[in-house]
Design a protein around this motif. Structure first.
Motif, PDB file in Angstrom:
ATOM      1  N   GLY A  99       0.836  -1.187   0.000  1.00  0.00           N
ATOM      2  CA  GLY A  99       0.000   0.000   0.000  1.00  0.00           C
ATOM      3  C   GLY A  99       0.871   1.236   0.000  1.00  0.00           C
ATOM      4  N   ALA A 100       0.290   2.363  -0.439  1.00  0.00           N
ATOM      5  CA  ALA A 100       1.034   3.617  -0.475  1.00  0.00           C
ATOM      6  C   ALA A 100       1.310   4.114   0.931  1.00  0.00           C
ATOM      7  N   LEU A 101       2.326   4.974   1.041  1.00  0.00           N
ATOM      8  CA  LEU A 101       2.749   5.452   2.352  1.00  0.00           C
ATOM      9  C   LEU A 101       1.645   6.236   3.039  1.00  0.00           C
ATOM     10  N   ASP A 102       0.900   7.052   2.269  1.00  0.00           N
ATOM     11  CA  ASP A 102      -0.129   7.877   2.895  1.00  0.00           C
ATOM     12  C   ASP A 102      -1.227   7.014   3.500  1.00  0.00           C
ATOM     13  N   ARG A 103      -1.547   5.909   2.830  1.00  0.00           N
ATOM     14  CA  ARG A 103      -2.602   5.040   3.353  1.00  0.00           C
ATOM     15  C   ARG A 103      -2.146   4.296   4.608  1.00  0.00           C
ATOM     16  N   VAL A 104      -0.888   3.838   4.593  1.00  0.00           N
ATOM     17  CA  VAL A 104      -0.348   3.157   5.769  1.00  0.00           C
ATOM     18  C   VAL A 104      -0.215   4.136   6.932  1.00  0.00           C
ATOM     19  N   LEU A 105       0.119   5.398   6.620  1.00  0.00           N
ATOM     20  CA  LEU A 105       0.227   6.408   7.677  1.00  0.00           C
ATOM     21  C   LEU A 105      -1.097   6.597   8.398  1.00  0.00           C
TER      22      LEU A 105
ATOM     23  N   GLU B 159      -9.640  -1.638  -4.828  1.00  0.00           N
ATOM     24  CA  GLU B 159      -9.594  -2.932  -5.486  1.00  0.00           C
ATOM     25  C   GLU B 159      -8.950  -3.951  -4.553  1.00  0.00           C
ATOM     26  N   VAL B 160      -9.194  -5.238  -4.871  1.00  0.00           N
ATOM     27  CA  VAL B 160      -8.664  -6.289  -4.006  1.00  0.00           C
ATOM     28  C   VAL B 160      -7.152  -6.250  -3.979  1.00  0.00           C
ATOM     29  N   GLY B 161      -6.533  -5.928  -5.128  1.00  0.00           N
ATOM     30  CA  GLY B 161      -5.078  -5.908  -5.186  1.00  0.00           C
ATOM     31  C   GLY B 161      -4.458  -4.788  -4.395  1.00  0.00           C
ATOM     32  N   GLU B 162      -5.260  -3.788  -3.970  1.00  0.00           N
ATOM     33  CA  GLU B 162      -4.726  -2.654  -3.224  1.00  0.00           C
ATOM     34  C   GLU B 162      -4.838  -2.831  -1.717  1.00  0.00           C
ATOM     35  N   VAL B 163      -5.349  -3.959  -1.284  1.00  0.00           N
ATOM     36  CA  VAL B 163      -5.532  -4.171   0.145  1.00  0.00           C
ATOM     37  C   VAL B 163      -4.182  -4.220   0.833  1.00  0.00           C
ATOM     38  N   PRO B 164      -3.906  -3.342   1.822  1.00  0.00           N
ATOM     39  CA  PRO B 164      -2.631  -3.401   2.540  1.00  0.00           C
ATOM     40  C   PRO B 164      -2.576  -4.651   3.406  1.00  0.00           C
ATOM     41  N   ILE B 165      -1.631  -5.505   3.144  1.00  0.00           N
ATOM     42  CA  ILE B 165      -1.472  -6.725   3.935  1.00  0.00           C
ATOM     43  C   ILE B 165      -0.043  -6.785   4.431  1.00  0.00           C
TER      44      ILE B 165
ATOM     45  N   ASP C 286       2.008  -5.133  20.711  1.00  0.00           N
ATOM     46  CA  ASP C 286       0.630  -4.657  20.793  1.00  0.00           C
ATOM     47  C   ASP C 286       0.347  -3.619  19.716  1.00  0.00           C
ATOM     48  N   PHE C 287       1.285  -2.695  19.505  1.00  0.00           N
ATOM     49  CA  PHE C 287       1.080  -1.682  18.477  1.00  0.00           C
ATOM     50  C   PHE C 287       1.012  -2.310  17.086  1.00  0.00           C
ATOM     51  N   LEU C 288       1.913  -3.247  16.785  1.00  0.00           N
ATOM     52  CA  LEU C 288       1.919  -3.863  15.459  1.00  0.00           C
ATOM     53  C   LEU C 288       0.663  -4.679  15.216  1.00  0.00           C
ATOM     54  N   ASP C 289       0.168  -5.352  16.247  1.00  0.00           N
ATOM     55  CA  ASP C 289      -1.088  -6.090  16.089  1.00  0.00           C
ATOM     56  C   ASP C 289      -2.243  -5.137  15.792  1.00  0.00           C
ATOM     57  N   ARG C 290      -2.276  -4.009  16.494  1.00  0.00           N
ATOM     58  CA  ARG C 290      -3.329  -3.024  16.235  1.00  0.00           C
ATOM     59  C   ARG C 290      -3.171  -2.409  14.841  1.00  0.00           C
ATOM     60  N   LEU C 291      -1.937  -2.242  14.393  1.00  0.00           N
ATOM     61  CA  LEU C 291      -1.708  -1.697  13.057  1.00  0.00           C
ATOM     62  C   LEU C 291      -2.221  -2.659  11.998  1.00  0.00           C
ATOM     63  N   ASP C 292      -1.968  -3.950  12.152  1.00  0.00           N
ATOM     64  CA  ASP C 292      -2.492  -4.938  11.219  1.00  0.00           C
ATOM     65  C   ASP C 292      -4.027  -4.852  11.143  1.00  0.00           C
ATOM     66  N   ALA C 293      -4.629  -4.762  12.303  1.00  0.00           N
ATOM     67  CA  ALA C 293      -6.099  -4.701  12.336  1.00  0.00           C
ATOM     68  C   ALA C 293      -6.613  -3.414  11.697  1.00  0.00           C
ATOM     69  N   GLU C 294      -5.943  -2.286  11.935  1.00  0.00           N
ATOM     70  CA  GLU C 294      -6.408  -1.023  11.379  1.00  0.00           C
ATOM     71  C   GLU C 294      -6.296  -1.002   9.857  1.00  0.00           C
ATOM     72  N   LEU C 295      -5.220  -1.515   9.322  1.00  0.00           N
ATOM     73  CA  LEU C 295      -5.047  -1.512   7.883  1.00  0.00           C
ATOM     74  C   LEU C 295      -6.017  -2.455   7.200  1.00  0.00           C
ATOM     75  N   LEU C 296      -6.274  -3.598   7.781  1.00  0.00           N
ATOM     76  CA  LEU C 296      -7.257  -4.493   7.219  1.00  0.00           C
ATOM     77  C   LEU C 296      -8.645  -3.863   7.294  1.00  0.00           C
ATOM     78  N   GLY C 297      -8.909  -3.093   8.352  1.00  0.00           N
ATOM     79  CA  GLY C 297     -10.193  -2.419   8.472  1.00  0.00           C
ATOM     80  C   GLY C 297     -10.354  -1.331   7.419  1.00  0.00           C
ATOM     81  N   ILE C 298      -9.272  -0.578   7.149  1.00  0.00           N
ATOM     82  CA  ILE C 298      -9.346   0.455   6.110  1.00  0.00           C
ATOM     83  C   ILE C 298      -9.615  -0.170   4.754  1.00  0.00           C
ATOM     84  N   ALA C 299      -8.947  -1.319   4.515  1.00  0.00           N
ATOM     85  CA  ALA C 299      -9.111  -1.957   3.222  1.00  0.00           C
ATOM     86  C   ALA C 299     -10.519  -2.434   3.010  1.00  0.00           C
ATOM     87  N   GLY C 300     -11.193  -2.809   4.085  1.00  0.00           N
ATOM     88  CA  GLY C 300     -12.553  -3.314   3.934  1.00  0.00           C
ATOM     89  C   GLY C 300     -13.590  -2.234   3.843  1.00  0.00           C
ATOM     90  N   GLY C 301     -13.221  -0.940   4.081  1.00  0.00           N
ATOM     91  CA  GLY C 301     -14.193   0.130   4.080  1.00  0.00           C
ATOM     92  C   GLY C 301     -14.435   0.690   2.694  1.00  0.00           C
TER      93      GLY C 301
END
Length: 304
Positions: A159-165, A210-216, A289-304
């Protein structure tokens, strides 16, 4: 003639109760003053050790009271029991801390990138008072961290830097991390830079990803040659913050680094205990804990 039996009184038991209660009150006041008040960590630890020492003095007196109750039926059994309960709180706390000190690696900080550790934007020197300072070398710390926390690693997102930020900022709020300093492109500037790239058409705000843009999260690639490490670039985004443990309010300094590489973004985190040479394993827990929350947040953004 009526014979009335007079039970002896165990003064040791009642003295133990008073001493144990004093130790408990000192411990509770120290915790509250450190968590919600101005008490600094070195002073807090000194008061906790003092309360444990006072509590330790109550234990033998309480045991004497119980022995006299068993042998002579002396009054004071309940006072001895209360004294052991009161003394057990500060003694148990110090014992738990000592167990972590002996079983966890002697580290003051951890980093997800040991070759190119994210640098603090500004890390003032805190008055350690009577606490020990860090004496180990970076190489020794690296070996200790690898042995103790082999799974602690950064993240690589498609994913792009702005989206991960966006996900990093949301995860920091969720993890109770207060961002105090920033370095690098801000989110609006990043979006303008992305829109200005040739061949890139501006997307509407309500466009569906798109599915290919999902930050994983992806594993960090190995260096091409042994000993090669990535060098810092001007495009890195650094976020420095601070956080406290939930119960005791122990302070930790944190720096989060985002580095864009083609169509992926690397996220690394560094967590350091503000006081003392031993973090009791808490730095690694905060980073995980922070990295786990980051994984969850990015997956949540991708699903929105």
């Amino acid at each position: 003639m009526t014979i009335r039996y007079v039970r002896p009184v165990s003064h040791s038991a009642y003295a133990a109760r008073r001493i144990g209660l004093a130790a408990l009150v000192l411990f509770v006041l120290a915790v509250l003053a450190h968590r919600f008040g101005p008490l600094r960590t070195p002073d807090f630890l000194a008061l906790v050790l003092m309360s444990a020492a006072i509590a330790a003095a109550a234990v033998p007196l309480a045991l004497v009271g119980l022995i006299r109750l068993w042998q002579q039926g002396a009054e004071g059994g309940m006072a001895s029991a209360k004294a052991l309960v009161y003394a057990g709180v500060p003694l148990g706390f110090v014992a738990a801390g000592a167990a972590l000190y002996l079983t966890r690696p002697p580290l003051n900080e951890v980093s997800t990138d040991l070759e190119d550790v994210p640098a603090f934007l500004s890390r003032p020197q805190y008055d350690q008072q009577w606490l020990a300072t860090v004496t180990t070398t970076r190489a020794a710390e690296r070996q200790a961290q690898l042995a103790a926390y082999p799974g602690l690693a950064g993240r690589r997102y498609e994913g792009a830097l702005d989206r991960v930020l966006q996900g990093v900022e949301a995860a920091a709020i969720s993890a109770r991390i207060d961002i105090t300093e920033r370095k690098g492109l801000e989110l609006p500037e990043l979006q303008e830079l992305k829109d200005s790239l040739p061949g890139q058409e501006p997307q509407p705000d309500d466009a569906v990803a798109e599915v290919g843009e999902v930050p994983i999260p992806l594993p960090r690639p190995e260096p091409a040659l042994p000993g090669m490490v990535a060098s810092p670039t001007d495009q890195d985004v650094l976020l420095q913050g601070e956080t406290e443990t939930l119960v005791l309010g122990l302070p930790f300094d944190i720096v989060i680094r985002l580095r864009e590489d083609v169509e992926t973004t690397f996220v690394d985190v560094r967590v350091a205990s503000r006081y003392g040479a031993h973090d009791l394993g808490m730095s690694a827990e905060i980073a995980d804990d922070f990295l786990d929350r980051l994984d969850a947040e990015l997956l949540g953004i991708a699903g929105g």
